[in-house]
Scaffold this motif. Structure first.
Motif, PDB file in Angstrom:
ATOM      1  N   UNK A  16     -30.776  38.411 -14.197  1.00  0.00           N
ATOM      2  CA  UNK A  16     -31.226  38.930 -12.902  1.00  0.00           C
ATOM      3  C   UNK A  16     -30.670  38.100 -11.749  1.00  0.00           C
ATOM      4  N   UNK A  17     -30.634  36.766 -11.933  1.00  0.00           N
ATOM      5  CA  UNK A  17     -30.126  35.898 -10.875  1.00  0.00           C
ATOM      6  C   UNK A  17     -28.629  36.070 -10.678  1.00  0.00           C
ATOM      7  N   UNK A  18     -27.892  36.194 -11.785  1.00  0.00           N
ATOM      8  CA  UNK A  18     -26.439  36.375 -11.690  1.00  0.00           C
ATOM      9  C   UNK A  18     -26.115  37.700 -11.005  1.00  0.00           C
ATOM     10  N   UNK A  19     -26.837  38.766 -11.376  1.00  0.00           N
ATOM     11  CA  UNK A  19     -26.586  40.063 -10.755  1.00  0.00           C
ATOM     12  C   UNK A  19     -26.792  39.993  -9.244  1.00  0.00           C
ATOM     13  N   UNK A  20     -27.849  39.314  -8.829  1.00  0.00           N
ATOM     14  CA  UNK A  20     -28.126  39.189  -7.400  1.00  0.00           C
ATOM     15  C   UNK A  20     -27.071  38.339  -6.714  1.00  0.00           C
ATOM     16  N   UNK A  21     -26.723  37.242  -7.361  1.00  0.00           N
ATOM     17  CA  UNK A  21     -25.795  36.298  -6.740  1.00  0.00           C
ATOM     18  C   UNK A  21     -24.379  36.858  -6.655  1.00  0.00           C
ATOM     19  N   UNK A  22     -23.916  37.539  -7.715  1.00  0.00           N
ATOM     20  CA  UNK A  22     -22.548  38.056  -7.681  1.00  0.00           C
ATOM     21  C   UNK A  22     -22.413  39.196  -6.667  1.00  0.00           C
ATOM     22  N   UNK A  23     -23.524  39.933  -6.445  1.00  0.00           N
ATOM     23  CA  UNK A  23     -23.499  40.963  -5.404  1.00  0.00           C
ATOM     24  C   UNK A  23     -23.321  40.319  -4.028  1.00  0.00           C
ATOM     25  N   UNK A  28     -17.116  40.562  -9.526  1.00  0.00           N
ATOM     26  CA  UNK A  28     -17.438  41.321 -10.733  1.00  0.00           C
ATOM     27  C   UNK A  28     -18.102  40.378 -11.717  1.00  0.00           C
ATOM     28  N   UNK A  29     -18.694  40.929 -12.768  1.00  0.00           N
ATOM     29  CA  UNK A  29     -19.334  40.074 -13.769  1.00  0.00           C
ATOM     30  C   UNK A  29     -18.299  39.175 -14.439  1.00  0.00           C
ATOM     31  N   UNK A  30     -17.105  39.721 -14.703  1.00  0.00           N
ATOM     32  CA  UNK A  30     -16.051  38.914 -15.300  1.00  0.00           C
ATOM     33  C   UNK A  30     -15.615  37.781 -14.388  1.00  0.00           C
ATOM     34  N   UNK A  40     -13.773  35.398 -19.411  1.00  0.00           N
ATOM     35  CA  UNK A  40     -14.112  36.560 -18.581  1.00  0.00           C
ATOM     36  C   UNK A  40     -15.255  37.377 -19.173  1.00  0.00           C
ATOM     37  N   UNK A  41     -15.295  37.506 -20.493  1.00  0.00           N
ATOM     38  CA  UNK A  41     -16.310  38.355 -21.112  1.00  0.00           C
ATOM     39  C   UNK A  41     -17.563  37.632 -21.563  1.00  0.00           C
ATOM     40  N   UNK A  42     -17.657  36.310 -21.270  1.00  0.00           N
ATOM     41  CA  UNK A  42     -18.784  35.548 -21.816  1.00  0.00           C
ATOM     42  C   UNK A  42     -20.131  36.057 -21.316  1.00  0.00           C
ATOM     43  N   UNK A  43     -20.292  36.204 -20.013  1.00  0.00           N
ATOM     44  CA  UNK A  43     -21.593  36.607 -19.472  1.00  0.00           C
ATOM     45  C   UNK A  43     -21.963  38.011 -19.936  1.00  0.00           C
TER      46      UNK A  43
END
Length: 228
Positions: A16-23, A28-30, A40-43
């Motif tokens: 949840x924190x990563x999704x908020x922070x990367x926005x 991108x998640x990668x 790149x695909x770890x998360x």
């Protein structure tokens, strides 16, 4: 991180924190994964499979993406029974006073005992601590009277362990306590795991924190007839 349940809680929170922070960062998640020092695909794999992350990697990801772990502490403190491993990890990495305060509902705090003390002095009793649930009271004076009533040998053992903890040690033990000492005449004993840890400052004075969890579910359902 050892327990599957606590690892999953940690990863769900991090996701949840990563999704908020990367926005916020427009990543991108990668790209966020690479920024945090991973492939790149770890998360993506981590959030999909909920595998054990490891506490060092967890903090590396948070640091790299500017995620405050104090929010994790607050989320963890809202659980009914955080695991002993989770609390131990928090203490071992040097929890701040604010983080300790986030857990104050779950812990007991005794004043740091000196060599002349013959009993422990309770300064805080968390309303969700194991002691509060077992005794079925939120009255610190009831627990203080119980400790004062311990036989001399039991109190000396308690004082010795609390003095060691006050000097900077974290102590984990499995305790078997005669239940009548906690106002439970119908139960032979309580069995629980206990963590003692030093607190540099609690209400302006050094103390010893106690976090305890039942070894089995039975301790959660003990009722008490104690009256203030």
């Amino acid at each position: 991180m050892s327990g599957k349940g606590e690892a999953t809680r940690l990863i769900l929170w991090l996701e949840a924190q990563v999704e908020s922070r990367r926005a916020e960062l427009g990543l991108s998640l990668g790209e966020a994964s690479i920024k945090a020092g991973n492939s790149r695909g770890y998360l993506s794999r981590l959030f999909r499979d909920k595998n054990d992350i490891g506490i060092a990697r967890f903090h590396r990801i948070c640091d790299a993406l500017g995620i405050s772990t104090s929010e994790r502490t607050s989320a963890l403190a809202r659980n009914d029974f955080p695991s002993l491993d989770e609390i131990t990890e928090l203490v071992a990495r040097g929890a701040t006073e604010a983080e300790i305060r986030a857990f104050e509902d779950h812990i007991l705090v005794y004043a740091e005992p000196d060599d002349s003390d013959s009993t422990l002095r309770l300064v805080h009793m968390g309303s969700r601590s194991l002691a509060a649930q077992v005794i079925s009271t939120r009255s610190p004076s009831v627990l203080q009277r119980a400790v004062d009533a311990f036989p001399d040998a039991s109190r000396k053992k308690l004082l010795a362990s609390y003095r060691v903890a006050a000097k900077g040690a974290c102590i984990i033990t499995i305790e078997r306590l005669s239940a009548h000492l906690h106002g439970q005449p119908g139960v032979d004993e309580l069995v629980y795991k206990r963590l003692l840890f030093p607190i540099a400052s609690f209400d302006g004075a050094p103390g010893v924190g106690i976090y305890a969890i039942p070894v089995s579910n039975s301790a959660r359902f003990i009722t008490s007839s104690i009256e203030e």
